[in-house]
Write an enzyme that holds these catalytic residues in place. Structure first.
Site, PDB file in Angstrom:
ATOM      1  N   ASP A 191     -12.586   1.047  -5.499  1.00 45.48           N
ATOM      2  CA  ASP A 191     -12.535   0.298  -4.248  1.00 45.48           C
ATOM      3  C   ASP A 191     -13.497   0.989  -3.274  1.00 45.48           C
ATOM      4  O   ASP A 191     -14.064   2.043  -3.570  1.00 45.48           O
ATOM      5  CB  ASP A 191     -11.105   0.223  -3.706  1.00 45.48           C
TER       6      ASP A 191
HETATM    7  C1  BGC Z   1     -10.839  -3.774  -0.286  1.00 44.14           C
HETATM    8  C2  BGC Z   1     -11.207  -4.512  -1.557  1.00 44.14           C
HETATM    9  C3  BGC Z   1     -12.567  -5.151  -1.390  1.00 44.14           C
HETATM   10  C4  BGC Z   1     -13.579  -4.094  -1.023  1.00 44.14           C
HETATM   11  C5  BGC Z   1     -14.988  -4.611  -0.904  1.00 44.14           C
HETATM   12  C6  BGC Z   1     -11.946  -2.879   0.212  1.00 44.14           C
HETATM   13  O1  BGC Z   1     -11.674  -2.366   1.477  1.00 44.14           O
HETATM   14  O2  BGC Z   1      -9.656  -3.039  -0.517  1.00 44.14           O
HETATM   15  O3  BGC Z   1     -10.219  -5.461  -1.858  1.00 44.14           O
HETATM   16  O4  BGC Z   1     -12.921  -5.823  -2.572  1.00 44.14           O
HETATM   17  O5  BGC Z   1     -13.199  -3.523   0.208  1.00 44.14           O
HETATM   18  O6  BGC Z   1     -15.139  -5.456   0.159  1.00 44.14           O
END
Ligand code: BGC
Length: 707
Positions: free
Chosen positions: A264
């Protein structure tokens, strides 16, 4: 599997791997945010970047015809293809969640449709539109099981039931992957964040993970999902980005997942914040050993992975395996095919996107109560529409909308004005003399209540699941004027609606419905189409009742209303939820009767059918979601009191009836026992049919035998 997710030419990947330098291998595992063709030119040309996050821009058009790059995406891709040594293309990732430009209901709303085909179609539409903007990889679907409405991210998932989440996850993956790579996220246990606070710690045992939280991920993997994203949380002290047991051993080895595990956002670097890594190098080492193949938006792999391999702290074969997975994803998208000149696409966007968005919004709307005010008669004299959402298109799109636009939304006021002309009056949601006058003058008032999407989604937790301040007071005042008030609740989470149910003539939950919010509302209010939704999460009475789900497990003492001393119930409140999982009314009335089993014994290889008669005994055509639940009364570990097993939607004319069939095979009753191995026991299973988890209308028993 449809789309590009079939075979991959592993020989092509072997050949590439054999020709790559250590630095180029590391590059495939690096995914920076907002890649820029000028600022990042040199590292793209050096092969030091494998994929990118958030960059997007239109493909094609006049620039391409003139031989120029139409967007930063194309410019970056051109550098990768023509200036890097091996010419390996980039893949551009973006969060395309519930629509790209044509925004549909939030995922929790899509889950309320209980309709795999619809969910698949919505995801396919989103993917096709996203390809036009250069996107090749979406970070969806989110399949975290969620039982805590305080957690803002419940909006992004498919609710509490593993069976519903799993089937919708598979449908979403198949829909997205007609055009782009999909990602099942967040692996795993994120929905259990302590106190409903985003990113917070998670305490959960392996058995609960296996019997509950891992199941939708398994369904996504079985559907061929290209990627899985690691979760921000820890599980019992081990941050998921360093969780070798769950990522490398369970997901990759035990399940045979051959796709990419992506971190993530900065999740690798955050191992330092978790306090399990001394520095970025240590974080990179732990994440790679755990099985995180791609580092999204941190410099950990870019800066340290090559050194870790050179020093023998990370075995080269682990890096090779990670690179192979990234190349496999690219191969599946057709990006390694030299005959494909473009970034990706564009592809034909399915026709009828707005109609799909409207159908999805209607199908997601849940009717919670109705004194007969709904549906409104065609000849209705006048309607007063009030509340903060009457003209606010953007607020109806919901969370995670990177590319949707408020001006694309047909608002409730616009749609109802088109139907009613000057028989519609509108106020802004504050209680005022004007609102009182208009309420008294109208045949019915429709109050649009609920939460703005800024209160829903990532990092949007709440400590109180009531309506936002002031709304209930306005509802009380309006309802006190003696005319019927219909409450429509826009929300990204279950809210405590007890007082709304008491005061309003009818209550609808419409989630955040997307671009067709207004037309869908008009359809539902006037009964052009029936509100089709059923709750995908339990609506608890209060924050004190969280977590709350239909599949809680039995304890040592059964809740006994007659015995105060020996039960787990609350002293100061009812224990049962305000609205159970699966709940949703229709404009007609259904009855379930005459359940029969083709055999009362279920043996391997001999499926049994359960049939039940569904009768529409109401005045209008309608559709019922017939829900099949089960209970395993004696097992190796505690098993849910009831758990959703299957469901079917039937459409019936007034007075009509039909037989609904469910096929049961022995495998449906498999679970993980004390040794964490999958098993099916000899013994009785109770089967229950009903319109929701708390209303069981038909009950039967079946005996499962392993031989
Ligand atoms: C979120 C993810 C997301 C990623 C990219 C993160 O903060 O938890 O779900 O895909 O950002 O945008």
């Amino acid at each position: 599997m449809a789309g590009p997710w079939t075979g991959v030419d592993e020989a092509l990947i072997d050949d590439l791997l054999a020709r790559m330098t250590l630095a180029e291998k590391v590059g495939q595992c690096v995914q920076p945010a907002n890649l820029d063709p000028v600022a990042d030119h040199d590292r793209i040309a050096a092969g030091a970047v494998g994929s990118a996050l958030y960059a997007s821009g239109p493909l094609g058009g006049a620039e391409r015809d003139a031989g120029m790059d139409a967007s930063p995406v194309e410019a970056c891709q051109r550098i990768a293809r023509t200036q890097s040594r091996l010419g390996i293309p980039l893949v551009f990732g973006r969060d395309v969640i519930h629509g790209h430009r044509t925004v549909c209901p939030i995922p929790l709303g899509l889950a309320a449709t209980w309709d795999e085909d619809l969910v698949g179609a919505v995801c396919e539409l989103a993917a096709a539109e996203a390809v036009e903007d250069g996107v090749g990889w979406t970070f969806a679907p989110m399949v975290d099981i969620s039982e805590d409405p305080r957690w803002g991210r419940v909006a992004e998932g498919f609710g509490e039931a593993p069976a519903l989440s799993g089937r919708l996850a598979a449908a979403a993956v198949e829909g997205f992957q007609r055009h782009v790579a999909a990602t099942a996220k967040h692996f795993v246990g994120y929905g259990l964040a302590s106190g409903g606070r985003d990113y917070d710690t998670v305490q959960v045992g392996e058995n609960t993970l296996r019997n509950l939280h891992l199941r939708p991920f398994r369904a996504a993997v079985d559907a061929g999902v290209a990627a899985v994203m690691a979760a921000f949380n820890d599980v019992d002290g081990v941050p998921m980005h360093a969780h070798r047991r769950l990522i490398r051993e369970v997901l990759k080895q035990e399940w045979g997942f051959d796709g990419v595990v992506v971190s993530d956002w900065a999740g690798v670097a955050q191992l330092v914040d978790h306090g399990v890594a001394a520095d970025l190098r240590d974080a990179a080492r732990q994440a790679m050993l755990a099985g995180v193949d791609v580092d999204m938006a941190s410099d950990a792999y870019a800066d340290h992975l090559a050194g870790l391999v050179e020093d023998g702290d990370v075995p080269l074969d682990l890096l090779d395996d990670a690179v192979r997975r990234v190349l496999r994803l690219k191969a599946r998208l057709g990006l390694l095919d030299p005959a494909q000149p473009r970034t990706r696409g564009p592809v034909a966007v399915p026709a009828g996107g707005r109609d799909l968005a409207r159908r999805a919004a209607v199908a997601s709307t849940v009717l919670l109560s109705n004194d007969g005010t709904l549906p409104l008669p065609d000849e209705l004299g006048s309607l007063h529409l009030t509340g903060p959402f009457v003209e606010d298109g953007e607020a109806l799109l919901g969370t995670w909308v990177l590319d949707g636009r408020g001006e694309d939304v047909v608002t409730p006021a616009t749609a109802l004005r088109a139907r009613l002309g000057d028989r519609l009056t509108v106020t802004d949601g504050r209680f005022s003399d004007l609102a009182a006058v208009r309420t008294r003058a109208a045949d019915v008032t429709v109050a649009l209540l609920g939460e703005h999407p800024a209160r829903s989604g990532e990092a949007r937790s709440v400590a109180d699941i009531g309506l936002p301040a002031g709304q209930l007071e306005v509802l009380h005042q309006l309802a006190g004027l003696g005319k019927p008030v219909v409450a429509v609740v826009y929300t990204g989470r279950p809210l405590d609606l007890t007082a709304v149910l008491d005061r309003a003539a009818a209550v609808l939950v419409a989630w955040h419905p997307g671009v067709e919010a207004g037309p869908a509302l008009a359809d539902v209010l006037f009964g052009v189409r029936e509100p089709g939704g059923r709750l995908p999460m339990t609506f608890p009475r209060s924050v004190g009742h969280i977590p709350s789900s239909h599949h809680s497990r039995p304890t040592s003492r059964v809740i006994d209303p007659a015995d105060d001393r020996r039960t787990g119930r609350y002293l100061d409140a009812l224990t049962n939820p305000v609205l159970p999982f699966g709940f949703g009314l229709t404009y007609t009335a259904f009855e379930h009767l005459g359940a029969t089993l083709s055999s009362t014994v279920l043996r391997p290889g001999h499926p049994v059918t359960l049939e039940v008669t569904i009768r529409n005994r109401g005045p209008r055509p309608g559709s019922e979601v017939v829900q099949l639940y089960f209970r395993d009364p004696v097992a190796d570990v505690t098993r849910p009191r009831v758990e959703l097993l299957d469901w079917a939607r039937v459409e019936l004319d007034a007075g009509a009836e039909t037989r609904v069939r469910f096929e049961l095979d022995r495998d449906r009753f498999a679970y993980f026992g004390r040794d964490q191995a999958r098993r099916v026991d000899d013994g009785v299973i109770e089967l229950m049919v009903g319109p929701n988890a708390a209303t069981i209308s038909q009950q039967r028993q079946i005996e499962v035998r392993n031989a």
